[in-house]
Write a protein that holds these residues in place. Structure first.
Motif, mmCIF file in Angstrom:
data_model
loop_
_atom_site.group_PDB
_atom_site.id
_atom_site.type_symbol
_atom_site.label_atom_id
_atom_site.label_comp_id
_atom_site.label_asym_id
_atom_site.label_seq_id
_atom_site.Cartn_x
_atom_site.Cartn_y
_atom_site.Cartn_z
ATOM 1 N N ILE A 1 -92.336 13.351 -7.201
ATOM 2 C CA ILE A 1 -90.962 12.931 -6.962
ATOM 3 C C ILE A 1 -90.598 11.856 -7.979
ATOM 4 O O ILE A 1 -91.473 11.212 -8.567
ATOM 5 C CB ILE A 1 -90.769 12.404 -5.523
ATOM 6 C CG1 ILE A 1 -91.690 11.208 -5.247
ATOM 7 C CG2 ILE A 1 -90.994 13.512 -4.515
ATOM 8 C CD1 ILE A 1 -91.450 10.562 -3.898
ATOM 9 N N VAL A 2 -89.309 11.666 -8.204
ATOM 10 C CA VAL A 2 -88.852 10.778 -9.275
ATOM 11 C C VAL A 2 -89.340 9.341 -9.092
ATOM 12 O O VAL A 2 -89.617 8.639 -10.064
ATOM 13 C CB VAL A 2 -87.310 10.839 -9.384
ATOM 14 C CG1 VAL A 2 -86.637 10.224 -8.162
ATOM 15 C CG2 VAL A 2 -86.837 10.178 -10.671
ATOM 16 N N TRP A 3 -89.484 8.897 -7.844
ATOM 17 C CA TRP A 3 -89.924 7.522 -7.593
ATOM 18 C C TRP A 3 -91.319 7.267 -8.163
ATOM 19 O O TRP A 3 -91.648 6.133 -8.504
ATOM 20 C CB TRP A 3 -89.926 7.227 -6.094
ATOM 21 C CG TRP A 3 -88.654 7.615 -5.421
ATOM 22 C CD1 TRP A 3 -88.421 8.750 -4.673
ATOM 23 C CD2 TRP A 3 -87.417 6.911 -5.458
ATOM 24 N NE1 TRP A 3 -87.124 8.773 -4.249
ATOM 25 C CE2 TRP A 3 -86.471 7.667 -4.705
ATOM 26 C CE3 TRP A 3 -87.006 5.715 -6.054
ATOM 27 C CZ2 TRP A 3 -85.163 7.259 -4.531
ATOM 28 C CZ3 TRP A 3 -85.699 5.307 -5.871
ATOM 29 C CH2 TRP A 3 -84.786 6.078 -5.125
ATOM 30 N N LYS A 4 -92.118 8.317 -8.269
ATOM 31 C CA LYS A 4 -93.488 8.161 -8.771
ATOM 32 C C LYS A 4 -93.529 7.966 -10.284
ATOM 33 O O LYS A 4 -94.459 7.346 -10.808
ATOM 34 C CB LYS A 4 -94.326 9.396 -8.392
ATOM 35 C CG LYS A 4 -94.534 9.593 -6.909
ATOM 36 C CD LYS A 4 -95.476 8.564 -6.318
ATOM 37 C CE LYS A 4 -95.795 8.888 -4.866
ATOM 38 N NZ LYS A 4 -96.693 7.853 -4.278
ATOM 39 N N VAL A 5 -92.547 8.513 -10.990
ATOM 40 C CA VAL A 5 -92.585 8.442 -12.454
ATOM 41 C C VAL A 5 -91.731 7.304 -13.010
ATOM 42 O O VAL A 5 -91.890 6.924 -14.166
ATOM 43 C CB VAL A 5 -92.157 9.782 -13.095
ATOM 44 C CG1 VAL A 5 -93.011 10.931 -12.573
ATOM 45 C CG2 VAL A 5 -90.686 10.063 -12.864
ATOM 46 N N LEU A 6 -90.806 6.766 -12.210
ATOM 47 C CA LEU A 6 -89.910 5.732 -12.716
ATOM 48 C C LEU A 6 -90.617 4.481 -13.232
ATOM 49 O O LEU A 6 -90.228 3.963 -14.285
ATOM 50 C CB LEU A 6 -88.882 5.345 -11.642
ATOM 51 C CG LEU A 6 -87.668 6.248 -11.529
ATOM 52 C CD1 LEU A 6 -86.738 5.728 -10.436
ATOM 53 C CD2 LEU A 6 -86.917 6.359 -12.848
ATOM 54 N N PRO A 7 -91.625 3.935 -12.536
ATOM 55 C CA PRO A 7 -92.277 2.733 -13.080
ATOM 56 C C PRO A 7 -92.818 2.954 -14.491
ATOM 57 O O PRO A 7 -92.660 2.099 -15.370
ATOM 58 C CB PRO A 7 -93.395 2.454 -12.073
ATOM 59 C CG PRO A 7 -92.878 3.016 -10.785
ATOM 60 C CD PRO A 7 -92.139 4.262 -11.191
ATOM 61 N N ARG A 8 -93.424 4.108 -14.730
ATOM 62 C CA ARG A 8 -93.962 4.396 -16.057
ATOM 63 C C ARG A 8 -92.831 4.532 -17.080
ATOM 64 O O ARG A 8 -92.949 4.068 -18.219
ATOM 65 C CB ARG A 8 -94.801 5.681 -15.997
ATOM 66 C CG ARG A 8 -95.582 5.990 -17.261
ATOM 67 C CD ARG A 8 -96.728 6.964 -16.970
ATOM 68 N NE ARG A 8 -96.258 8.193 -16.381
ATOM 69 C CZ ARG A 8 -95.913 9.284 -17.066
ATOM 70 N NH1 ARG A 8 -95.990 9.268 -18.393
ATOM 71 N NH2 ARG A 8 -95.535 10.383 -16.459
ATOM 72 N N PHE A 9 -91.735 5.140 -16.668
ATOM 73 C CA PHE A 9 -90.574 5.275 -17.550
ATOM 74 C C PHE A 9 -90.010 3.898 -17.914
ATOM 75 O O PHE A 9 -89.713 3.632 -19.089
ATOM 76 C CB PHE A 9 -89.496 6.126 -16.867
ATOM 77 C CG PHE A 9 -88.183 6.151 -17.596
ATOM 78 C CD1 PHE A 9 -88.018 6.925 -18.742
ATOM 79 C CD2 PHE A 9 -87.105 5.400 -17.145
ATOM 80 C CE1 PHE A 9 -86.803 6.951 -19.422
ATOM 81 C CE2 PHE A 9 -85.891 5.414 -17.813
ATOM 82 C CZ PHE A 9 -85.741 6.189 -18.949
ATOM 83 N N LEU A 10 -89.867 3.032 -16.931
ATOM 84 C CA LEU A 10 -89.299 1.705 -17.185
ATOM 85 C C LEU A 10 -90.188 0.883 -18.113
ATOM 86 O O LEU A 10 -89.691 0.170 -18.986
ATOM 87 C CB LEU A 10 -89.075 0.965 -15.863
ATOM 88 C CG LEU A 10 -87.978 1.556 -14.972
ATOM 89 C CD1 LEU A 10 -87.944 0.847 -13.620
ATOM 90 C CD2 LEU A 10 -86.624 1.474 -15.653
#
Length: 223
Positions: free
Chosen positions: A98-107
């Motif tokens: 889910i998007v919440w799992k990848v957002l920290p890495r993206f940020l």
């Protein structure tokens, strides 16, 4: 609209997760990130992100080895029209995070760098609807809009009634950039990065993109 400096201070003051204070640091010199999102549709409020890609630019180099790419599992069903555009079916995203799992890495990947995109406001609005509840703020990064840079090089100062084409295809054609797998998030981000470097170089050299001349209409009366 609030001045950018004031908005940035408000963002800092309302940051809910202090581990993201790095988002307000000094951006690395002459570094940018080209981004692209694929979505279930074009309604920011109702649709979901299904893919995110980002590629770093340093100086005049596109760092394809330093990129972020993720397919994510949307809450909303992917409509037939969206599948025609990006080719991602439900089966392709079923096992994706889910998007919440990848957002920290993206940020952490984008950091404080300015974000470049083709209609970048849409991509950032789609991301912000997830980032805001996660971090407590919207993305504070500077935005650079490719279609605006292209408009300035080709249509700036154009006479009234000039026909204007700001399509992705028109920009590729004028800049002689090869069409990669359009509507693939990584390929779109890569083409956007190539557009940015060419348009920035043209602006620095004062070079314009030629417009097709409009032939005068023959009037037999001589008027």
């Amino acid at each position: 609209m609030l001045p950018r400096a004031i908005k940035r201070l408000l963002h800092q003051a309302t940051l809910s997760d202090q581990s993201y204070r790095f988002m307000f640091g000094r951006a690395p010199d002459d570094e940018f990130v080209a981004i692209d999102c694929e979505t279930t549709g074009l309604n920011v409020r109702m649709d979901d992100v299904v893919a995110i890609a980002a590629i770093k630019i340093r100086g005049n180099r596109i760092l394809t080895s330093e990129h972020f790419a993720a397919v994510v599992h949307p809450d909303k069903e992917i409509g037939a029209e969206a599948i025609k555009i990006h080719g991602l079916r439900r089966s392709d995203v079923e096992a994706a995070p889910i998007v919440w799992k990848v957002l920290p890495r993206f940020l952490h990947f984008i950091g404080t760098r300015p974000l470049i995109g083709y209609y970048v406001d849409f991509d950032i609005a789609m991301l912000d609807k997830y980032i805001l509840p996660l971090v407590g703020i919207e993305l504070p990064n500077e935005r650079i809009e490719i279609s605006r840079l292209y408009y300035e090089r080709k249509y700036g100062g154009a006479p009234p009634n000039t026909s204007i084409d700001l399509s992705f295809a028109a920009i590729l054609r004028d800049l002689r950039i090869p069409l990669l797998g359009q509507h693939d998030a990584f390929d779109d981000a890569l083409m956007t990065a190539m557009m940015f470097l060419q348009l920035r170089d043209m602006a620095e050299r004062g070079v314009r993109i030629a417009r097709q001349r409009t032939s005068p209409v023959f009037n037999p009366t001589g008027a």
